[in-house]
Write an enzyme that holds these catalytic residues in place. Structure first.
Site, PDB file in Angstrom:
ATOM      1  N   GLY A  46       0.793  -1.228   0.085  1.00  0.00           N
ATOM      2  CA  GLY A  46      -0.006   0.041   0.060  1.00  0.00           C
ATOM      3  C   GLY A  46       0.946   1.171  -0.057  1.00  0.00           C
ATOM      4  CD  GLN A  51       3.268   5.941   2.475  1.00  0.00           C
ATOM      5  OE1 GLN A  51       2.241   5.479   1.984  1.00  0.00           O
ATOM      6  NE2 GLN A  51       4.126   5.410   3.140  1.00  0.00           N
ATOM      7  CB  CYS A  94       4.509   2.160   7.064  1.00  0.00           C
ATOM      8  SG  CYS A  94       4.195   3.734   6.409  1.00  0.00           S
ATOM      9  CG  LEU A  95       6.581   1.019   1.353  1.00  0.00           C
ATOM     10  CD1 LEU A  95       6.035   1.422  -0.054  1.00  0.00           C
ATOM     11  CD2 LEU A  95       7.525   0.061   1.516  1.00  0.00           C
ATOM     12  CG  HIS A 136      -1.434   1.487   6.958  1.00  0.00           C
ATOM     13  ND1 HIS A 136      -0.350   1.016   7.922  1.00  0.00           N
ATOM     14  CD2 HIS A 136      -0.525   2.336   6.376  1.00  0.00           C
ATOM     15  CE1 HIS A 136       0.872   1.517   7.728  1.00  0.00           C
ATOM     16  NE2 HIS A 136       0.550   2.221   6.845  1.00  0.00           N
ATOM     17  CD  GLU A 137      -1.120   2.530   2.532  1.00  0.00           C
ATOM     18  OE1 GLU A 137      -0.734   3.714   2.653  1.00  0.00           O
ATOM     19  OE2 GLU A 137      -0.551   1.532   2.855  1.00  0.00           O
ATOM     20  CG  HIS A 140      -0.207   7.210   5.015  1.00  0.00           C
ATOM     21  ND1 HIS A 140       1.083   7.547   5.920  1.00  0.00           N
ATOM     22  CD2 HIS A 140      -0.005   5.921   4.867  1.00  0.00           C
ATOM     23  CE1 HIS A 140       1.966   6.486   6.127  1.00  0.00           C
ATOM     24  NE2 HIS A 140       1.289   5.321   5.482  1.00  0.00           N
TER      25      HIS A 140
END
Ligand code: NI
Length: 177
Positions: A46, A51, A94-95, A136-137, A140
């Site tokens: 994701g 991000q 998470c990236l 989660h996304e 953000h």
């Protein structure tokens, strides 16, 4: 398509709230496609627009396992219409917080309304990893990271380690050779 740079925490840009997309046009589709490419290259399941420094309400997810065919989702302006009382716990990463994971509890099922890549309104119900990933996304887009949903103690440890990793990398880069 192009691979984009992912912003690593701690960074104030990851705390920003994003503005809605006015319309999913060629420009937004390009962002969605670049985000998918960036996510697959990482690899990740994701990615949210902030991000990669785009402060608009766009997310991409693909909950397919490595041995399954890709199942990409591209969502603009996602809104949760309903969430189950039943909760589930996943070990999330998470990236933007590389090499750190923590158990996070979220509703097990959600109904989400969004604009697809053709600017059509869609309503879908998600469960399992897809439900967790979408939530989660979506976090953000409001400047919330998964570490904001765990204890302050664990959050502090992870953010300090990330800051230290960045400092070490910067010092190495500064060494003449
Ligand atoms: Ni993330």
């Amino acid at each position: 398509m192009a691979k984009l740079d992912v912003i690593i925490a701690p960074d104030p840009r990851l705390k920003r709230a994003c503005k809605p997309v006015v319309r999913v046009d060629a420009r937004v589709r390009r962002i969605m496609d670049d985000m998918l490419e960036t996510m697959y290259a990482a690899p990740g399941i994701g990615l949210a627009a902030p991000q990669v420094g785009v402060f608009e309400r766009v997310i991409v997810v693909d909950p397919a396992r490595a041995d399954e065919p890709p199942r990409p989702w591209q969502l603009a302006n996602p809104v949760i219409l309903w969430a189950s009382d039943e909760m589930s716990i996943y070990n999330e990463g998470c990236l933007s917080l590389p090499n750190h994971w923590a158990d996070v509890e979220r509703p097990a099922r959600v109904r989400v309304r969004y604009l697809d890549r053709d600017n059509e309104i869609r309503i879908t119900e998600a469960d399992g990893l897809l439900a967790t990933c979408i939530q989660h996304e979506m976090d953000h887009l409001d400047g919330v990271l998964f570490v904001d949903r765990i204890s302050a103690l664990k959050r502090g440890i992870i953010l300090r380690r990330l800051a230290k990793t960045r400092k070490t990398a910067a010092e190495k880069a500064a060494v003449p050779h």
